[in-house]
Design an enzyme around this catalytic site. Structure first.
Site, PDB file in Angstrom:
ATOM      1  N   ASP A 111       0.792  -1.238   0.000  1.00 37.91           N
ATOM      2  CA  ASP A 111       0.000   0.000   0.000  1.00 37.91           C
ATOM      3  C   ASP A 111       0.820   1.281   0.000  1.00 37.91           C
ATOM      4  O   ASP A 111       0.279   2.369   0.167  1.00 37.91           O
ATOM      5  CB  ASP A 111      -0.975   0.061   1.192  1.00 37.91           C
ATOM      6  CG  ASP A 111      -2.221  -0.764   0.927  1.00 37.91           C
ATOM      7  OD1 ASP A 111      -2.442  -1.124  -0.251  1.00 37.91           O
ATOM      8  OD2 ASP A 111      -2.954  -1.062   1.882  1.00 37.91           O
TER       9      ASP A 111
ATOM     10  N   LYS B 260       3.454   1.053  -4.902  1.00 35.98           N
ATOM     11  CA  LYS B 260       4.303   0.439  -5.931  1.00 35.98           C
ATOM     12  C   LYS B 260       3.556   0.330  -7.267  1.00 35.98           C
ATOM     13  O   LYS B 260       4.061   0.759  -8.306  1.00 35.98           O
ATOM     14  CB  LYS B 260       4.761  -0.967  -5.496  1.00 35.98           C
ATOM     15  CG  LYS B 260       5.596  -0.975  -4.238  1.00 35.98           C
ATOM     16  CD  LYS B 260       6.032  -2.372  -3.853  1.00 35.98           C
ATOM     17  CE  LYS B 260       4.896  -3.276  -3.398  1.00 35.98           C
ATOM     18  NZ  LYS B 260       4.281  -2.850  -2.136  1.00 35.98           N
ATOM     19  N   THR B 261       2.355  -0.242  -7.208  1.00 38.28           N
ATOM     20  CA  THR B 261       1.580  -0.442  -8.435  1.00 38.28           C
ATOM     21  C   THR B 261       1.186   0.897  -9.044  1.00 38.28           C
ATOM     22  O   THR B 261       1.280   1.091 -10.261  1.00 38.28           O
ATOM     23  CB  THR B 261       0.306  -1.261  -8.126  1.00 38.28           C
ATOM     24  OG1 THR B 261       0.688  -2.362  -7.298  1.00 38.28           O
ATOM     25  CG2 THR B 261      -0.339  -1.781  -9.381  1.00 38.28           C
TER      26      THR B 261
ATOM     27  N   HIS C  17       9.413  -7.849  -3.398  1.00 36.88           N
ATOM     28  CA  HIS C  17      10.648  -8.612  -3.347  1.00 36.88           C
ATOM     29  C   HIS C  17      10.434 -10.102  -3.498  1.00 36.88           C
ATOM     30  O   HIS C  17      11.380 -10.837  -3.673  1.00 36.88           O
ATOM     31  CB  HIS C  17      11.427  -8.304  -2.071  1.00 36.88           C
ATOM     32  CG  HIS C  17      10.602  -8.345  -0.835  1.00 36.88           C
ATOM     33  ND1 HIS C  17      10.197  -7.215  -0.182  1.00 36.88           N
ATOM     34  CD2 HIS C  17      10.100  -9.373  -0.156  1.00 36.88           C
ATOM     35  CE1 HIS C  17       9.480  -7.567   0.866  1.00 36.88           C
ATOM     36  NE2 HIS C  17       9.412  -8.861   0.897  1.00 36.88           N
TER      37      HIS C  17
HETATM   38  P1  GDP Z   1       1.120  -1.166  -3.487  1.00 41.05           P
HETATM   39  O1  GDP Z   1       0.470  -2.145  -2.584  1.00 41.05           O
HETATM   40  O2  GDP Z   1       2.450  -0.725  -2.953  1.00 41.05           O
HETATM   41  O3  GDP Z   1       1.210  -1.606  -4.915  1.00 41.05           O
HETATM   42  O4  GDP Z   1       0.233   0.170  -3.433  1.00 41.05           O
HETATM   43  P2  GDP Z   1      -0.864   0.720  -4.450  1.00 41.05           P
HETATM   44  O5  GDP Z   1      -0.220   1.290  -5.669  1.00 41.05           O
HETATM   45  O6  GDP Z   1      -1.908  -0.312  -4.643  1.00 41.05           O
HETATM   46  O7  GDP Z   1      -1.426   1.957  -3.635  1.00 41.05           O
HETATM   47  C1  GDP Z   1      -2.055   1.814  -2.384  1.00 41.05           C
HETATM   48  C2  GDP Z   1      -3.013   2.956  -2.144  1.00 41.05           C
HETATM   49  O8  GDP Z   1      -2.306   4.173  -2.046  1.00 41.05           O
HETATM   50  C3  GDP Z   1      -4.031   3.147  -3.276  1.00 41.05           C
HETATM   51  O9  GDP Z   1      -5.260   3.453  -2.691  1.00 41.05           O
HETATM   52  C4  GDP Z   1      -3.479   4.314  -4.050  1.00 41.05           C
HETATM   53  O10 GDP Z   1      -4.490   5.047  -4.692  1.00 41.05           O
HETATM   54  C5  GDP Z   1      -2.809   5.126  -2.965  1.00 41.05           C
HETATM   55  N1  GDP Z   1      -1.698   5.924  -3.482  1.00 41.05           N
HETATM   56  C6  GDP Z   1      -0.641   5.479  -4.211  1.00 41.05           C
HETATM   57  N2  GDP Z   1       0.184   6.484  -4.491  1.00 41.05           N
HETATM   58  C7  GDP Z   1      -0.342   7.611  -3.939  1.00 41.05           C
HETATM   59  C8  GDP Z   1       0.069   9.002  -3.886  1.00 41.05           C
HETATM   60  O11 GDP Z   1       1.091   9.417  -4.418  1.00 41.05           O
HETATM   61  N3  GDP Z   1      -0.726   9.842  -3.182  1.00 41.05           N
HETATM   62  C9  GDP Z   1      -1.873   9.435  -2.581  1.00 41.05           C
HETATM   63  N4  GDP Z   1      -2.575  10.342  -1.924  1.00 41.05           N
HETATM   64  N5  GDP Z   1      -2.279   8.150  -2.615  1.00 41.05           N
HETATM   65  C10 GDP Z   1      -1.542   7.244  -3.281  1.00 41.05           C
END
Ligand code: GDP
Length: 481
Positions: free
Chosen positions: A88, A91-92, A136
């Site tokens: 969260d 990354k994606t 990872h």
């Molecule tokens: P992952 O699990 O690392 O792949 O994370 P995700 O890309 O799925 O992002 C997790 C949550 O964080 C989602 O609800 C995204 O919309 C939110 N999110 C990701 N990047 C940002 C950002 O730069 N700003 C804000 N406010 N939310 C973000």
């Protein structure tokens, strides 16, 4: 070199029980899954009236990988980047934002294909290749199979959340692989973002960013608002220049399978990241125990191409069966050679499965023989998990004190909490033993350790732990003859 009794019997077309009986007559008690050494195997085979021809891995796979290139043939190649970080933290979102920002609008409808990796243009010129599976787990699973794909890790840390357990894991995985980190402090658009806190927290894990006097590049980004994505790409290109990444584009191709599947219409489809040389339509290739003739190459824009050069990801059509992610790919000169190699690997795979079934691959006991061959200072690689920070620190300090000029413990990762699947994959990739101090292994971790043959040792007294490691280390030093 070893072989299981089952495999030996198979190769002689004899019954396993007959081999066991023969061994028994020589005073050795064995099960069919037991492993015997090559000399014993040769003796048995001769006694059973077979002529023995030992085929070493180096014979069958001779010259397949890593043959040296002349310096003058080397050309710069794009960096290959994997994004890691806590769940969260974005990354994606970051992968998607970078990809979208780079699709030239209007060009072929701007269609992008998810093939497991994609390329974008850096504002500083040149290309950057991103592996599309963040995290990872995939990174280390590939490394465990001998594939070194990633040149640079982008560590995403959410500015509103800070360093979290998987952030620490990602740092350990990157360090164990010797891959440099670029820190992307994400979500800086959020009102409660505290990028400064992220920087100081990272210091604890020996990641010192430039603004704090270190040499780790850092960029504040927002995947959501597409802020500073250019700066991140610039940092990647700068880091790549430092690494001086090069490959010979002219030679026969070598690469790694990033992902593979069976497509109902197109048959086996594998995304191959070319690492050196150029892969071309018509080439005969091997990957794991699969081979094929390249029928088509398709890039991340869905376009057919004839060639794929270094750091270029392409879907490959033409495999006889789907290889596995992490399999190394090589071009060979003939179908006969491809068959020879894949049949040999098939046998190896069966043997290894039998070996794993009959005992741990990575245990303190056989660590000695594994490490004997490595030159210089010998190392006992360890992954350490404990119940509280204090005891983990005490263990690491005690183990570090054991080191001499000749042999030392190498702590790949030390953390608080139960043993996770990620700990096991890290151990697998580095042939390490996992130590649990007053903690247990999660179910998935236990299953993975059994499947992969990784030893987990549990302790509740530091003295016993240190004593065992000391014994393993002196085993490494003991004269062997
Ligand atoms: P992952 O699990 O690392 O792949 O994370 P995700 O890309 O799925 O992002 C997790 C949550 O964080 C989602 O609800 C995204 O919309 C939110 N999110 C990701 N990047 C940002 C950002 O730069 N700003 C804000 N406010 N939310 C973000």
């Amino acid at each position: 070199e070893t072989i299981t009794i089952q495999e030996l019997a198979n190769r002689m077309s004899e019954r396993g029980v007959d081999v066991i009986k023969l061994l028994m007559r020589q005073g050795q008690m064995h099960k069919i899954t037991d492993v015997i050494d090559a000399d014993t195997a040769e003796l048995i085979a001769t006694e059973m009236g077979h002529t023995v021809k030992r085929v070493a891995e180096s014979d069958v796979e001779e010259g397949l990988f890593d043959t040296p290139d002349a310096e003058e043939t080397l050309q710069p190649r794009p960096p290959v980047v994997t994004i890691m970080g806590h769940v969260d933290h974005g990354k994606t979102s970051l992968l998607d934002a970078i990809r979208r920002a780079n699709v030239v609008s209007g060009e072929a409808g701007g269609i992008t294909q998810h093939i497991g990796a994609y390329q974008v243009t850096s504002p500083l010129g040149g290309l950057v290749t991103f592996i599309d599976t963040p995290g990872h787990a995939a990174f280390t699973a590939m490394r465990a199979r001998g594939a070194k794909v990633t040149d640079i890790v982008v560590l995403v840390v959410a500015a509103d959340d800070g360093v979290m357990p998987q952030t620490i894991e990602a740092i350990s995985h990157a360090k164990a692989a010797g891959v440099p980190i670029i820190v992307a402090i994400n979500k800086i658009d959020k009102p409660d973002a505290k990028p400064e806190r992220v920087r100081t927290e990272l210091l604890q894990y020996e990641v010192q960013v430039e603004s704090l006097g270190g040499d780790t590049l850092e960029v504040e980004v927002s995947a959501k608002q597409k802020l500073n994505l250019d700066k991140l790409l610039e940092a990647i290109t700068l880091q790549a220049e430092v690494l001086d990444l090069k490959a010979d584009p002219e030679r026969a191709a070598e690469g790694t399978v990033i992902e593979a599947r069976l497509d109902r219409g197109r048959g086996p489809v594998a995304t191959v990241l070319v690492q050196r040389g150029t892969l071309s339509v018509g080439n005969i290739i091997v990957a794991g125990s699969q081979w094929g003739r390249v029928r088509a190459l398709i890039d991340d824009q869905g376009q057919n191409c004839v060639h794929a050069g270094p750091s270029f990801p392409a879907e490959v059509l033409g495999f006889n069966g789907a290889p596995e992610a992490g399999d190394r790919v090589a071009v060979v000169e003939s179908e006969a050679r491809a068959r020879e190699i894949t049949e040999y690997r098939d046998r190896q795979k069966r043997e290894q499965a039998a070996v794993r079934g009959s005992g741990a691959r990575s245990s303190l006991v056989d660590m000695m023989s594994q490490l004997k061959a490595t030159a210089g200072r010998k190392e006992v690689p360890l992954v350490i998990k404990g119940d509280v920070q204090g005891s983990v620190e005490a263990i690491v300090a005690a183990l570090e004190k054991l080191g001499t000029d000749e042999v030392a413990a190498r702590v790949l990762h030390a953390g608080v909490g139960g043993i996770t699947e990620s700990d096991i994959t890290l151990a697998e990739a580095s042939n390490a033993v996992v130590i649990g101090f007053n903690v247990r292994a999660h179910k998935e971790a236990r299953e993975a350790s059994e499947r992969l043959g990784i030893e987990i040792r549990y302790y509740n007294i530091i003295y016993n732990l240190v004593d065992d490691i000391k014994a393993a280390m002196s085993g490494l030093l003991a004269p062997t003859l």
